[in-house]
Design an enzyme around this catalytic site. Structure first.
Site, PDB file in Angstrom:
ATOM      1  N   GLY A   1       0.830  -1.209   0.000  1.00  0.00           N
ATOM      2  CA  GLY A   1       0.000   0.000   0.000  1.00  0.00           C
ATOM      3  C   GLY A   1       0.855   1.244   0.000  1.00  0.00           C
ATOM      4  O   GLY A   1       2.010   1.228   0.413  1.00  0.00           O
TER       5      GLY A   1
ATOM      6  N   GLY B   1       0.148   5.236   0.959  1.00  0.00           N
ATOM      7  CA  GLY B   1      -0.748   6.306   1.365  1.00  0.00           C
ATOM      8  C   GLY B   1      -0.069   7.639   1.171  1.00  0.00           C
ATOM      9  O   GLY B   1       1.081   7.715   0.716  1.00  0.00           O
ATOM     10  N   THR B   2      -0.785   8.686   1.475  1.00  0.00           N
ATOM     11  CA  THR B   2      -0.210  10.019   1.354  1.00  0.00           C
ATOM     12  C   THR B   2       0.923  10.189   2.358  1.00  0.00           C
ATOM     13  O   THR B   2       1.887  10.896   2.112  1.00  0.00           O
ATOM     14  CB  THR B   2      -1.303  11.065   1.626  1.00  0.00           C
ATOM     15  OG1 THR B   2      -2.483  10.656   0.945  1.00  0.00           O
ATOM     16  CG2 THR B   2      -0.889  12.426   1.147  1.00  0.00           C
ATOM     17  N   TYR B   3       0.763   9.553   3.483  1.00  0.00           N
ATOM     18  CA  TYR B   3       1.757   9.744   4.547  1.00  0.00           C
ATOM     19  C   TYR B   3       2.513   8.477   4.877  1.00  0.00           C
ATOM     20  O   TYR B   3       3.129   8.384   5.931  1.00  0.00           O
ATOM     21  CB  TYR B   3       1.048  10.219   5.824  1.00  0.00           C
ATOM     22  CG  TYR B   3       0.172  11.406   5.605  1.00  0.00           C
ATOM     23  CD1 TYR B   3       0.733  12.623   5.277  1.00  0.00           C
ATOM     24  CD2 TYR B   3      -1.203  11.307   5.700  1.00  0.00           C
ATOM     25  CE1 TYR B   3      -0.059  13.721   5.054  1.00  0.00           C
ATOM     26  CE2 TYR B   3      -2.009  12.406   5.477  1.00  0.00           C
ATOM     27  CZ  TYR B   3      -1.432  13.605   5.151  1.00  0.00           C
ATOM     28  OH  TYR B   3      -2.225  14.686   4.927  1.00  0.00           O
ATOM     29  N   SER B   4       2.423   7.498   4.037  1.00  0.00           N
ATOM     30  CA  SER B   4       3.036   6.238   4.455  1.00  0.00           C
ATOM     31  C   SER B   4       3.268   5.302   3.281  1.00  0.00           C
ATOM     32  O   SER B   4       2.697   5.462   2.210  1.00  0.00           O
ATOM     33  CB  SER B   4       2.099   5.535   5.426  1.00  0.00           C
ATOM     34  OG  SER B   4       0.915   5.189   4.732  1.00  0.00           O
ATOM     35  N   SER B   5       4.138   4.336   3.543  1.00  0.00           N
ATOM     36  CA  SER B   5       4.257   3.178   2.662  1.00  0.00           C
ATOM     37  C   SER B   5       3.912   1.990   3.534  1.00  0.00           C
ATOM     38  O   SER B   5       4.307   1.941   4.698  1.00  0.00           O
ATOM     39  CB  SER B   5       5.686   3.035   2.155  1.00  0.00           C
ATOM     40  OG  SER B   5       6.065   4.210   1.487  1.00  0.00           O
ATOM     41  N   VAL B   6       3.179   1.054   2.964  1.00  0.00           N
ATOM     42  CA  VAL B   6       2.738  -0.081   3.775  1.00  0.00           C
ATOM     43  C   VAL B   6       3.294  -1.377   3.177  1.00  0.00           C
ATOM     44  O   VAL B   6       3.249  -1.576   1.964  1.00  0.00           O
ATOM     45  CB  VAL B   6       1.195  -0.122   3.871  1.00  0.00           C
ATOM     46  CG1 VAL B   6       0.728  -1.255   4.772  1.00  0.00           C
ATOM     47  CG2 VAL B   6       0.666   1.202   4.412  1.00  0.00           C
TER      48      VAL B   6
ATOM     49  N   ASP C   1     -11.612  10.869   7.824  1.00  0.00           N
ATOM     50  CA  ASP C   1     -11.162  10.516   6.473  1.00  0.00           C
ATOM     51  C   ASP C   1     -11.783   9.194   6.036  1.00  0.00           C
ATOM     52  O   ASP C   1     -11.110   8.304   5.519  1.00  0.00           O
ATOM     53  CB  ASP C   1      -9.632  10.445   6.422  1.00  0.00           C
ATOM     54  CG  ASP C   1      -9.104  10.516   4.987  1.00  0.00           C
ATOM     55  OD1 ASP C   1      -9.883  10.886   4.086  1.00  0.00           O
ATOM     56  OD2 ASP C   1      -7.924  10.178   4.766  1.00  0.00           O
TER      57      ASP C   1
HETATM   58  N1  LIG Z   1      -3.333  -3.399   8.039  1.00  0.00           N
HETATM   59  C1  LIG Z   1      -3.222  -3.348   6.737  1.00  0.00           C
HETATM   60  N2  LIG Z   1      -3.226  -4.475   6.016  1.00  0.00           N
HETATM   61  C2  LIG Z   1      -3.122  -4.425   4.695  1.00  0.00           C
HETATM   62  N3  LIG Z   1      -3.017  -3.303   3.978  1.00  0.00           N
HETATM   63  C3  LIG Z   1      -2.999  -2.143   4.632  1.00  0.00           C
HETATM   64  C4  LIG Z   1      -3.089  -2.094   6.050  1.00  0.00           C
HETATM   65  N4  LIG Z   1      -3.056  -0.807   6.431  1.00  0.00           N
HETATM   66  C5  LIG Z   1      -2.947  -0.072   5.304  1.00  0.00           C
HETATM   67  N5  LIG Z   1      -2.915  -0.866   4.219  1.00  0.00           N
HETATM   68  C6  LIG Z   1      -2.840  -0.440   2.821  1.00  0.00           C
HETATM   69  O1  LIG Z   1      -2.022   0.697   2.700  1.00  0.00           O
HETATM   70  C7  LIG Z   1      -2.770   1.811   2.171  1.00  0.00           C
HETATM   71  C8  LIG Z   1      -2.293   3.070   2.848  1.00  0.00           C
HETATM   72  O2  LIG Z   1      -2.500   2.972   4.244  1.00  0.00           O
HETATM   73  P1  LIG Z   1      -3.125   4.158   5.081  1.00  0.00           P
HETATM   74  O3  LIG Z   1      -4.415   4.557   4.442  1.00  0.00           O
HETATM   75  O4  LIG Z   1      -3.198   3.748   6.500  1.00  0.00           O
HETATM   76  O5  LIG Z   1      -2.000   5.258   4.871  1.00  0.00           O
HETATM   77  P2  LIG Z   1      -2.081   6.836   4.710  1.00  0.00           P
HETATM   78  O6  LIG Z   1      -0.719   7.299   4.346  1.00  0.00           O
HETATM   79  O7  LIG Z   1      -2.658   7.438   5.926  1.00  0.00           O
HETATM   80  O8  LIG Z   1      -3.059   6.938   3.481  1.00  0.00           O
HETATM   81  P3  LIG Z   1      -4.049   8.056   2.992  1.00  0.00           P
HETATM   82  O9  LIG Z   1      -3.432   8.617   1.770  1.00  0.00           O
HETATM   83  O10 LIG Z   1      -5.341   7.312   2.706  1.00  0.00           O
HETATM   84  O11 LIG Z   1      -4.223   9.029   4.102  1.00  0.00           O
HETATM   85  C9  LIG Z   1      -4.235   1.478   2.446  1.00  0.00           C
HETATM   86  O12 LIG Z   1      -5.105   2.051   1.507  1.00  0.00           O
HETATM   87  C10 LIG Z   1      -4.230  -0.040   2.358  1.00  0.00           C
HETATM   88  O13 LIG Z   1      -4.426  -0.465   1.034  1.00  0.00           O
END
Ligand SMILES: Nc1ncnc2c1ncn2[C@@H]1O[C@H](COP(=O)(O)OP(=O)(O)OP(=O)(O)O)[C@@H](O)[C@H]1O
Length: 646
Positions: A166, A168-173, A283
């Site tokens: 994954g 996200g805007t603030y992260s890599s998962v 969100d």
């Molecule tokens: N527990 C998890 N298990 C599997 N995939 C996950 C998990 N948590 C997050 N992801 C994946 O990673 C993506 C980004 O995570 P998350 O939304 O928490 O990050 P963010 O940087 O806050 O994103 P956003 O841009 O939505 O604010 C999610 O859309 C999801 O597809």
């Protein structure tokens, strides 16, 4: 056994504490450490060593330096022990310092042994003293000790990173394996600037919120990976195979009515838990709703969540929620709002499930509010009176729109329509609560919600996977010369406002992180994402709202980009000629609370801040003029971008 405190260093097997005048290793740390850990007689009390060994520790410490010996009874170390200080109840200039040893077992910290009374301890903050030198990095415990209180950090080397799942805007998962338990987990590498206390505090808020929540329909934070010397944090979560956007984008998959009910029931249950704990998610959208292989849905991404107190007069930022899911009161700048903001977003998700498309995909704030009024009707006078925003910050559309939810979703069963209509009420207090929604007829009429295990089974699917699939398909469609040749660096640039922006380079961080790994953290943001799929028997076969309203291709991650590209500026700054953008629009970082600037236009390597959308304020309150002006600016931006390209 000797206990020797060393500043932020692991000592291998032994639990060592050093108590004495500054040792050679510590002197360099003097500035940062002494104010927190110096006894009145100048004795240096630095650091915790958390040995990796799980051996039994029978410790009679030989206290070095000041010559005091203290007895510690036998300690059975089940897990990594940590050593802590008893903090003063209130910050005091002088505090009798006591040291304890604890080990973490099943997430609970148990304390062992007599406290080592080390005499007076000077100037300590209540919580930071407790966490000082317990394995957490200094930048975290000094700024947000409450985020890690009672927890010990997990070690990076006890996880095996498997793949990226994954972005996200603030992260890599990442998907990873916990080597101790063989369990598959998700590691979220959070992006923030650890040198900026505001940024750390902002990131820590997500941790505090997550730790407060405990519900089957809310993602569970299982631990935090970091080390005393680390600049990064990884949040450890249970692994979830799907998110709602990815699942719905799975080819051939259409949710049945009872599956939609099952999904909505789980969303409301999780949301009810958040709200009952005084937490607003802020969100809610499909990509933040994760679903595991058993069909259990969990609300995730609490990065914008906040604690709220309905009695408090403390203003909150209105710059939250992804544009397509943002309620009218936030678009209009309200700073006092309630759990109803999440109810609105949930209404948009519900509508999206029913219509199989995003129901209000605005490109800018102006367009978004216009779409809302067109579907939900123009607000009443009473609405404007109640709205707590500065009078200059509002506009009233000259043209009166009638509410047309019923017409646009006319094939819906009444119970679904009533729920949707409630959730999309302009007046926040009319949206009901998550608890009342769970009691609505929608969940009591046939067909009833299916069990989560009856949700469709398919290979892991995320919005991220869907994006990768679509990227790949697009890549395949491109002419061979482009695929194999050198890419024109401008090719991916898009002017904001173009109906078909191609790609946007993602540079947004929580504040301005100075510690990005460029390889890790760059990504392509703007890609096509399939709308949520739904059994078309609830659509009216071509006559519903979504069929005769233009829906731009869903290029941005669930509208996040639009969210980030809008800046609220003084009305005098609105739509300045120079505010039309050319080149690559880089999502802005956050605002006041989150460090928001205007969208940045990167043109030939130079970035400047522009405003393609301004506040929803006009002196004369004429939305039509405003939209015309806005559209002109967008067109101008597109034209300029084309000129530059050619
Ligand atoms: N527990 C998890 N298990 C599997 N995939 C996950 C998990 N948590 C997050 N992801 C994946 O990673 C993506 C980004 O995570 P998350 O939304 O928490 O990050 P963010 O940087 O806050 O994103 P956003 O841009 O939505 O604010 C999610 O859309 C999801 O597809």
């Amino acid at each position: 056994m000797k206990i020797h405190i060393q500043f932020l260093r692991s000592s291998g097997k032994a639990l060592n504490v050093f108590i004495g005048r500054f040792c050679s290793k510590c002197t360099k740390q003097e500035d940062s450490a002494t104010s927190k850990s110096q006894t009145t007689d100048g004795t240096c009390i630095h650091g915790l060593i958390a040995p990796s060994s799980k051996d039994e520790l029978s410790a009679v410490p030989e206290v070095a330096g000041d010559g005091r010996n203290t007895e510690v009874p036998n300690v059975q170390l089940k897990e990594k022990p940590v050593l802590g200080f008893d903090p003063p109840r209130k910050p005091r200039a002088r505090h009798r310092l006591k040291i304890w040893i604890s080990t973490r077992h099943n997430g609970i910290i148990g304390r062992y042994g007599n406290k080592l009374d080390l005499g007076f301890f000077k100037g300590a903050k209540r919580l930071s003293a407790e966490h000082l030198n317990t394995g957490w990095p200094d930048w975290l415990v000094t700024v947000a000790p409450e985020a890690v209180q009672g927890w010990a950090p997990l070690r990076a080397d006890s996880f095996e990173r498997l793949s990226k799942i994954g972005q996200g805007t603030y992260s890599s998962v990442y998907k990873a394996r916990d080597l101790r338990t063989a369990k598959i987990v998700a590691l979220k590498k959070v992006r923030f600037a650890n040198t900026d206390p505001e940024s750390v505090r902002f990131m820590a808020r997500e941790i505090c919120v997550l730790r407060k929540l405990n519900h089957p329909n809310v993602i569970k934070l299982e631990g935090i990976i970091t080390s005393p010397v680390s600049q990064n944090l990884y949040l450890v979560f249970e692994y979830m195979e799907h998110d709602l956007v990815g699942l719905a984008a799975t080819p051939e998959l259409k949710f049945t009515k009872s599956q939609v009910k099952c999904l909505m029931q789980q969303i409301f249950s999780g949301l009810d838990h958040c709200h009952s704990k005084g937490i607003l998610h802020r969100d809610m959208k499909g990509s933040n709703l994760l679903i595991d292989s058993n069909g259990v849905l969990k609300i995730a991404d609490f990065g914008l969540a906040t604690f709220y107190d309905p009695e408090s007069r403390q203003p909150l930022t209105s710059r939250v929620a992804t544009l397509w899911y943002r309620p009218p009161e936030l678009l209009l700048g309200a700073t006092r709002y309630s759990a109803a903001v999440d109810m609105w977003s949930t209404g948009c998700i519900f509508g999206e499930l029913l219509a199989a498309k995003p129901i209000m995909p605005g490109r800018t704030e102006v367009e978004q509010i216009h779409k809302i009024f067109k579907l939900c009707g123009s607000p009443s006078d009473e609405y404007w009176q109640k709205l707590e925003v500065p009078p200059t910050g509002m506009f009233k559309p000259l043209c009166q729109y009638n509410r047309c939810i019923a017409e646009n979703f006319k094939d819906l069963p009444p119970s679904a329509l009533v729920l949707l209509d409630n959730l999309l009420a302009l007046e926040p207090e009319a949206r009901g609560t998550a608890a009342s929604s769970l009691q609505s007829d929608f969940f009591r009429t046939e067909p009833l919600a299916c069990s989560p295990s009856d949700l469709p089974k398919c290979p892991p699917s995320k919005e991220y996977d869907a994006r990768l699939r679509q990227e790949e398909a697009r890549r395949q469609r491109r002419p061979e010369s482009v695929r194999s040749g050198i890419e024109n660096p401008r090719e991916n640039r898009a002017a904001y406002g173009s109906i078909k922006p191609q790609r946007l380079q993602h540079t947004k961080t929580r504040f301005n992180s100075a510690h990005l790994n460029p390889k890790d953290d760059q990504l392509t943001l703007a890609t096509e994402v399939q709308p949520l799929g739904f059994d078309s028997t609830w659509n009216n076969g071509g006559n519903n709202y979504m069929d005769h309203h233009e829906v731009p291709e869903r290029k941005y991650r669930s509208g996040r980009l639009a969210n980030s590209n809008i800046s609220r500026t003084k009305s005098s700054d609105m739509f300045k000629p120079e505010s039309t953008g050319v080149g690559n629009i880089v999502p802005a970082s956050h605002n006041k609370e989150m460090g928001v600037k205007g969208p940045m236009v990167d043109y030939k390597g130079k970035s400047k801040i522009v405003n393609l959308s301004g506040p929803l304020a006009t002196q004369d309150g004429n939305i039509e003029d405003m939209l015309r002006e806005h559209e002109r600016n967008v067109q101008e931006a597109v034209r300029k971008a084309r000129c530059i390209k050619s």
